[in-house]
Scaffold this active site. Structure first.
Site, PDB file in Angstrom:
ATOM      1  N   VAL A 159       5.702   2.862   0.246  1.00 15.38           N
ATOM      2  CA  VAL A 159       6.797   2.686   1.202  1.00 15.38           C
ATOM      3  C   VAL A 159       7.074   1.014   1.129  1.00 15.38           C
ATOM      4  O   VAL A 159       8.368   0.593   1.318  1.00 15.38           O
ATOM      5  CB  VAL A 159       6.365   3.359   2.605  1.00 15.38           C
ATOM      6  N   GLY A 160       6.140   0.236   1.117  1.00 16.08           N
ATOM      7  CA  GLY A 160       6.250  -1.213   0.935  1.00 16.08           C
ATOM      8  C   GLY A 160       7.272  -1.554  -0.120  1.00 16.08           C
ATOM      9  O   GLY A 160       8.066  -2.453  -0.139  1.00 16.08           O
ATOM     10  N   GLY A 183       2.345  -1.026   6.399  1.00 16.01           N
ATOM     11  CA  GLY A 183       2.113   0.588   6.001  1.00 16.01           C
ATOM     12  C   GLY A 183       1.554   0.661   4.441  1.00 16.01           C
ATOM     13  O   GLY A 183       1.132  -0.011   4.154  1.00 16.01           O
ATOM     14  N   SER A 184       2.137   1.807   4.022  1.00 21.78           N
ATOM     15  CA  SER A 184       1.460   2.081   2.373  1.00 21.78           C
ATOM     16  C   SER A 184       2.264   1.322   1.580  1.00 21.78           C
ATOM     17  O   SER A 184       3.388   0.687   1.599  1.00 21.78           O
ATOM     18  CB  SER A 184       1.556   3.562   2.285  1.00 21.78           C
ATOM     19  N   GLU A 198       2.459  -6.165   5.209  1.00 17.38           N
ATOM     20  CA  GLU A 198       1.202  -5.804   5.080  1.00 17.38           C
ATOM     21  C   GLU A 198       0.912  -4.342   4.705  1.00 17.38           C
ATOM     22  O   GLU A 198       0.910  -3.370   5.318  1.00 17.38           O
ATOM     23  CB  GLU A 198       0.790  -6.007   6.542  1.00 17.38           C
ATOM     24  N   CYS A 214      -6.374  -0.164   7.749  1.00 20.54           N
ATOM     25  CA  CYS A 214      -6.062  -0.465   6.522  1.00 20.54           C
ATOM     26  C   CYS A 214      -7.109  -1.416   5.803  1.00 20.54           C
ATOM     27  O   CYS A 214      -7.289  -1.352   4.495  1.00 20.54           O
ATOM     28  CB  CYS A 214      -4.789  -1.067   6.486  1.00 20.54           C
TER      29      CYS A 214
END
Length: 469
Positions: A193-194, A189-190, A211, A245
């Site tokens: 948020v990571g 994800g982003s 990732e 991504c």
């Protein structure tokens, strides 16, 4: 809510302990069952992806189904080799011992998937997780509800809940899951948020694979084939409506090849996504943005760029209601614009002409390290220079995006673009603990040289070892 998930977690914890002593054949059978379900339900997968992202059947086959089945096939072909203990040399210091590295399952794993490739990005890590002998709780994205429902159906058909289960929901459910002491968390994800995921994992000292994304730059120098670069970049950028991504996010281009690149890019947009000349808003080969909010964000970025003097080389039409933005190429970009500063994640691609390649390198290096970097050139000197002078999770020369599907390359980012690697053997290793096992003989051993009391001979041995070993 947390208590409900705690019960499921506890059941998987018990199950994970039994998996530690099972044979590799059992893992292979689970992978075969997963693959069989996928092959028998391709139409269901296609319909779910069309409902969520209006993907065509062939696009779904390539970017969602094929990527998962190849991951499974790779594991089936090499799992015995990956799982085999690796014997290592004892060296002079440990003569008389034997040592090996034994991959062992980490235990209970949490896999959190995004919405852009919602089946692929839960199926591929699940294959690695099962190959490594773990249990898994899956959290698909709430933004792709049809695919989320399908994943739940698949898991319930193939696995007992003590082995694999699906938790649907949104932020509250994800937050509750992250409170549990997972042995490993795999998040796609982003970057923002990571950071939240990593912070939650730190409280339980859970290992993580992140990732993430970021802005993946493209460099097109004066020696490049502008037509070849255009075809590859158009496919890599506008496939899945730019919601990839590792899609090329922005371009630095030599003025010598700029005009030819623009003309070729415009040509290939039509050839690849509107071959029947139906119009981009009507063709079945061009998918949609995930929701109206995301479409509105992109339109705002586009309008800001236009107001700052950006030139639309082609595209620009949009309908937020239909989640549609035409493939768009921009030039004359103001670097203060959000479209140059933020990850775009949509079918808009900004482009700037460069004069000095060192300015390009400086720009890349002063910003967060990208997930991917793309270089189009025929110059060996340029290839070596960019490879050495920049850092990125992956780098591709004279193509884009294709590195993701390479079976023998690790995939992942650096710092803000990710932590850890996935795919094939690297995905298996990510879900495994590399346990060191040393066997010592009984009686006289080299280690006795390091036991006190320290007489002159022992001191001489230590000095000798410090200098030569």
């Amino acid at each position: 809510m947390a208590n409900q998930f705690q019960s499921q977690f506890d059941k998987q914890k018990v199950k994970s302990l039994t998996l530690r002593t099972e044979s590799i054949t059992c893992r292979r059978q689970r992978l075969k069952s997963l693959k069989t379900w996928i092959l028998n339900n391709k139409d269901k997968i296609r319909k779910a992806l069309h409902a969520d992202l209006r993907k065509s059947e062939t696009e779904t086959d390539i970017t969602e189904i094929f990527t998962v089945t190849t991951e499974i096939n790779d594991a089936l072909s090499h799992l015995h080799q990956w799982a085999r203990p690796q014997h290592v040399s004892p060296g002079m210091t440990y003569l008389g011992t034997s040592a090996r590295i034994k991959p062992e399952p980490k235990g209970v794993c949490l896999i959190i998937a995004p919405w852009n490739f919602p089946f692929n990005l839960i199926g591929s890590p699940l294959a690695s997780c099962l190959a490594a002998g773990n249990t898994a709780i899956l959290k698909p994205s709430e933004h792709t509800p049809a695919t989320s429902k399908l994943i739940k159906e698949m898991v319930e058909d193939v696995f007992e809940p003590e082995l694999v289960t699906v938790i649907e929901g949104a932020v509250p459910e994800t937050t509750a899951l992250l409170e549990l002491p997972f042995d490993h968390i795999f998040f796609t994800g982003s970057t923002n948020v990571g950071k939240i995921v990593m912070g939650a994992a730190a409280k339980n000292l859970s290992s993580v694979t992140l990732e993430l994304g970021g802005k993946s730059p493209v460099i097109i120098d004066e020696t490049a084939s502008a037509d070849d670069a255009a075809r590859k970049i158009v496919w890599g950028r506008f496939n899945n409506n730019g919601q990839t991504c590792i899609a090329p996010d922005y371009i630095f281009i030599s003025d010598i090849v700029k005009d030819k690149f623009v003309a070729s890019a415009k040509k290939y947009v039509s050839q690849l996504f509107d071959s029947n000349n139906e119009g981009m808003a009507h063709t079945k080969d061009y998918s949609r943005l995930v929701n109206a909010n995301h479409a509105s964000r992109l339109v705002d970025m586009l309008e800001e760029a236009k107001q700052s003097g950006a030139k639309i080389e082609f595209g620009g039409d949009h309908s937020t209601e239909d989640r549609f933005i035409e493939p768009t190429l921009l030039s004359n970009i103001d670097e203060s614009n959000r479209i140059w500063q933020e990850e775009i994640f949509g079918p808009i691609m900004p482009m700037k002409v460069y004069e000095d390649i060192n300015d390009v390198i400086h720009h890349i290096n002063k910003n967060d390290k990208p997930l991917s970097l793309y270089l189009f050139t025929t110059s060996r000197k340029m290839k070596k220079h960019i490879t050495q002078a920049t850092s990125a999770g992956t780098m591709v020369i004279n193509d884009v995006v294709v590195q993701y599907a390479h079976p023998n390359l690790p995939f992942g980012g650096v710092n803000h673009s990710g932590i850890g690697k996935s795919h094939g053997k690297y995905g298996f290793m990510e879900f495994s603990n590399q346990k060191s096992v040393l066997s010592q003989r009984i009686g006289l051993t080299n280690a006795l040289l390091f036991y006190p009391p320290f007489n002159g001979f022992k001191k001489w041995v230590v000095s000798f070892m410090i200098k030569w070993f």
